[in-house]
Design a protein around this motif. Structure first.
Motif, PDB file in Angstrom:
ATOM      1  N   MET A  12     -53.116  33.246  48.225  1.00 51.56           N
ATOM      2  CA  MET A  12     -51.958  34.559  48.117  1.00 51.56           C
ATOM      3  C   MET A  12     -50.645  34.465  48.078  1.00 51.56           C
ATOM      4  SD  MET A  12     -53.932  36.227  47.125  1.00 51.56           S
ATOM      5  CE  MET A  12     -53.215  38.416  46.096  1.00 51.56           C
ATOM      6  N   ILE A  13     -49.560  33.523  48.447  1.00 52.55           N
ATOM      7  CA  ILE A  13     -48.030  32.987  48.794  1.00 52.55           C
ATOM      8  C   ILE A  13     -48.642  31.992  47.106  1.00 52.55           C
ATOM      9  CG2 ILE A  13     -46.806  31.155  49.936  1.00 52.55           C
ATOM     10  CD1 ILE A  13     -48.173  32.441  52.668  1.00 52.55           C
ATOM     11  N   ALA A  14     -49.432  31.049  47.108  1.00 45.03           N
ATOM     12  CA  ALA A  14     -49.628  30.374  46.300  1.00 45.03           C
ATOM     13  C   ALA A  14     -49.457  31.031  44.317  1.00 45.03           C
ATOM     14  CB  ALA A  14     -50.543  29.573  45.804  1.00 45.03           C
ATOM     15  N   ALA A  15     -50.186  31.758  44.468  1.00 44.78           N
ATOM     16  CA  ALA A  15     -50.721  33.321  43.747  1.00 44.78           C
ATOM     17  C   ALA A  15     -49.197  33.962  43.192  1.00 44.78           C
ATOM     18  CB  ALA A  15     -51.978  34.307  43.705  1.00 44.78           C
ATOM     19  N   GLU A  16     -48.796  34.435  44.588  1.00 44.30           N
ATOM     20  CA  GLU A  16     -46.886  35.240  44.240  1.00 44.30           C
ATOM     21  C   GLU A  16     -46.025  34.447  43.747  1.00 44.30           C
ATOM     22  OE1 GLU A  16     -47.402  36.917  48.078  1.00 44.30           O
ATOM     23  OE2 GLU A  16     -48.529  38.541  47.735  1.00 44.30           O
ATOM     24  N   ARG A  17     -45.809  33.173  44.122  1.00 47.32           N
ATOM     25  CA  ARG A  17     -44.983  32.487  43.249  1.00 47.32           C
ATOM     26  C   ARG A  17     -45.368  32.340  42.346  1.00 47.32           C
ATOM     27  NH1 ARG A  17     -44.895  27.751  48.614  1.00 47.32           N
ATOM     28  NH2 ARG A  17     -43.870  29.353  49.877  1.00 47.32           N
ATOM     29  N   TRP A  18     -46.562  31.885  41.929  1.00 49.80           N
ATOM     30  CA  TRP A  18     -46.960  31.351  40.307  1.00 49.80           C
ATOM     31  C   TRP A  18     -46.610  32.663  39.429  1.00 49.80           C
ATOM     32  CZ3 TRP A  18     -50.074  34.276  37.366  1.00 49.80           C
ATOM     33  CH2 TRP A  18     -50.719  33.849  36.436  1.00 49.80           C
ATOM     34  N   ALA A  19     -47.044  34.017  40.118  1.00 52.60           N
ATOM     35  CA  ALA A  19     -46.349  35.342  39.363  1.00 52.60           C
ATOM     36  C   ALA A  19     -45.168  35.111  39.379  1.00 52.60           C
ATOM     37  CB  ALA A  19     -47.188  35.994  39.556  1.00 52.60           C
TER      38      ALA A  19
END
Length: 64
Positions: A37-44
């Motif tokens: 989720m941290i990776a997804a939030e950074r991508w977003a």
């Protein structure tokens, strides 16, 4: 969990095949989900991606 490259779903499927006990599955999945989720939030944030109308905004997490 859905990440742009599908890695979240692939992880869950591999984990479910290798860990049949539901409690063990949850214990393993929880920390991995946080990392994904941290990776997804950074991508977003990097791409300007926003949730579709009517969907809640993601939770905010501390800077890492």
């Amino acid at each position: 969990m859905r990440l742009p490259d599908g890695s979240g779903e692939a992880f869950k499927q591999r984990l479910a095949r290798s860990v049949p006990d539901l409690l063990d599955y949850g214990q393993i999945k929880a920390p991995a989900t946080e990392i994904l989720m941290i990776a997804a939030e950074r991508w977003a944030a990097a791409t300007g991606r926003q949730p579709p109308p009517g969907r809640p905004a993601p939770r905010t997490s501390p800077a890492r």
